[in-house]
Design a protein around this motif. Structure first.
Motif, PDB file in Angstrom:
ATOM      1  N   HIS A   1     111.062  67.571  10.700  1.00  0.00           N
ATOM      2  CA  HIS A   1     111.120  67.213   9.281  1.00  0.00           C
ATOM      3  C   HIS A   1     109.984  67.908   8.527  1.00  0.00           C
ATOM      4  O   HIS A   1     109.102  68.514   9.143  1.00  0.00           O
ATOM      5  CB  HIS A   1     111.022  65.695   9.141  1.00  0.00           C
ATOM      6  CG  HIS A   1     109.762  65.139   9.703  1.00  0.00           C
ATOM      7  ND1 HIS A   1     109.687  64.579  10.967  1.00  0.00           N
ATOM      8  CD2 HIS A   1     108.505  65.097   9.198  1.00  0.00           C
ATOM      9  CE1 HIS A   1     108.445  64.212  11.197  1.00  0.00           C
ATOM     10  NE2 HIS A   1     107.697  64.520  10.136  1.00  0.00           N
ATOM     11  N   ILE A   2     110.010  67.843   7.213  1.00  0.00           N
ATOM     12  CA  ILE A   2     108.860  68.261   6.406  1.00  0.00           C
ATOM     13  C   ILE A   2     108.265  67.019   5.754  1.00  0.00           C
ATOM     14  O   ILE A   2     108.937  65.997   5.618  1.00  0.00           O
ATOM     15  CB  ILE A   2     109.218  69.334   5.345  1.00  0.00           C
ATOM     16  CG1 ILE A   2     110.277  68.836   4.356  1.00  0.00           C
ATOM     17  CG2 ILE A   2     109.671  70.621   6.028  1.00  0.00           C
ATOM     18  CD1 ILE A   2     110.434  69.727   3.128  1.00  0.00           C
ATOM     19  N   GLU A   3     106.999  67.124   5.399  1.00  0.00           N
ATOM     20  CA  GLU A   3     106.302  66.001   4.774  1.00  0.00           C
ATOM     21  C   GLU A   3     106.094  66.259   3.302  1.00  0.00           C
ATOM     22  O   GLU A   3     105.702  67.356   2.909  1.00  0.00           O
ATOM     23  CB  GLU A   3     104.933  65.824   5.442  1.00  0.00           C
ATOM     24  CG  GLU A   3     104.832  64.533   6.217  1.00  0.00           C
ATOM     25  CD  GLU A   3     103.504  64.408   6.964  1.00  0.00           C
ATOM     26  OE1 GLU A   3     103.576  64.269   8.187  1.00  0.00           O
ATOM     27  OE2 GLU A   3     102.445  64.447   6.326  1.00  0.00           O
ATOM     28  N   VAL A   4     106.358  65.238   2.502  1.00  0.00           N
ATOM     29  CA  VAL A   4     106.101  65.293   1.055  1.00  0.00           C
ATOM     30  C   VAL A   4     105.393  63.997   0.686  1.00  0.00           C
ATOM     31  O   VAL A   4     105.483  63.014   1.426  1.00  0.00           O
ATOM     32  CB  VAL A   4     107.410  65.455   0.244  1.00  0.00           C
ATOM     33  CG1 VAL A   4     108.214  66.653   0.735  1.00  0.00           C
ATOM     34  CG2 VAL A   4     108.273  64.191   0.296  1.00  0.00           C
ATOM     35  N   SER A   5     104.716  63.980  -0.458  1.00  0.00           N
ATOM     36  CA  SER A   5     103.985  62.753  -0.807  1.00  0.00           C
ATOM     37  C   SER A   5     104.898  61.770  -1.535  1.00  0.00           C
ATOM     38  O   SER A   5     105.927  62.148  -2.116  1.00  0.00           O
ATOM     39  CB  SER A   5     102.775  63.084  -1.676  1.00  0.00           C
ATOM     40  OG  SER A   5     103.195  63.500  -2.951  1.00  0.00           O
TER      41      SER A   5
END
Ligand code: BO1
Ligand code: ZN
Length: 262
Positions: A215-219
């Motif tokens: 996955h990718i991380e976002v805030s």
């Protein structure tokens, strides 16, 4: 078995009404049952060649926000993975929830993610337009990437900054030089793939889905800006927040989900 080529899809709150859609045997999204996926050693690494110069505009289509690419030439392409042909990038968009507890279309062992990115490509070896490819078996390839809440995603921020300008349905602004590759996870060798459909009308069963394992991380704040978009146009008097713009899960109906990794 159903002999008709057309079935009535379920009513969806964001669609205009019930729709006759082709097939019904290979609809998307699905739950990926990890231990039932089949390792296929023939599956190759993905090869993405994206030219940020083909990025053109961002718009609110009343369902998501779309970043659109010039797809008149093979400048931004996807090859490899489960694909035999070359596919051209036309747009990417996201699906998300009203809270961080749900929002993705695909799930992993029933686990939901707060959002999911879709990079949409069409087969430019076999067809000359998206509209032609969308009707065909091997016409489209969509990369799906799960988003999780964590640290701020620097690449995504340029997009987030553009969203206030397209708050209402139908609004469009110029958006250039965005490299869609920056939204891919660092590991693109590990993925699941299966044959499915578009998840919004026309729901055609023309998609080779490629779902990234990483996955990718976002805030949380970045996702909050997604949620500040509206389903409604500037003319409508009751504003509706753009949230929960995902389709419900569809039956697997005996399809194989293959994995590129063990
Ligand atoms: S998705 O990736 O399965 N959620 C998906 C669903 C619908 C579309 C694309 C991807 N729709 C099509 C429209 C076309 C448009 C094309 C490319 O996207 O039906 O009119 O040209 O933007
Ligand atoms: Zn989508």
């Amino acid at each position: 078995a159903c002999s008709s080529k057309y079935v009535l899809s379920q009513m969806h709150p964001m669609w205009q009404g019930p729709l006759a859609v082709p097939g019904g045997d290979r609809q998307s999204p699905i739950d990926i049952v990890v231990r039932k996926s089949i390792f296929d050693s023939e599956l190759k690494p993905l090869v993405t060649k994206y030219d940020p110069q083909t990025c053109q505009q961002i718009w609110n289509n009343g369902y998501s926000f779309l970043v659109e690419y010039d797809d008149t030439t093979d400048k931004s392409t996807l090859q490899g993975g489960p694909l035999q042909d070359k596919f051209r990038l036309c747009q990417f968009h996201f699906h998300w929830g009203e809270t961080n507890s749900w929002g993705s279309e695909h799930t992993l062992d029933k686990r939901l993610f707060p959002a999911e990115l879709h990079l949409v490509h069409w087969n430019s070896d076999k067809y000359s337009l998206f509209e032609e490819a969308v009707m065909e078996d091997n016409g489209l390839a969509v990369i799906g990437v799960f988003l999780k809440v964590g640290k701020r995603h620097e690449g995504l921020q340029k997009l987030v900054d553009a969203l206030p300008a397209i708050r209402h349905k139908g609004s469009v602004v110029e958006f250039t030089r965005f490299d869609p590759g920056c939204l891919l996870p660092s590991n693109t060798e590990d993925y699941w793939t299966y044959h499915g459909s578009l998840t919004t009308p026309p729901l055609t069963e023309s998609v080779t889905w490629i779902i990234m394992k990483q996955h990718i991380e976002v805030s949380h704040d970045q996702l909050a800006v997604f949620r500040s978009l509206l389903f409604t146009s500037a003319e409508e008097d009751v504003q509706k927040s753009m949230v929960n713009n995902f389709r419900v899960q569809q039956p697997l109906r005996g399809r194989a989900v293959r994995s590129s990794f063990t």
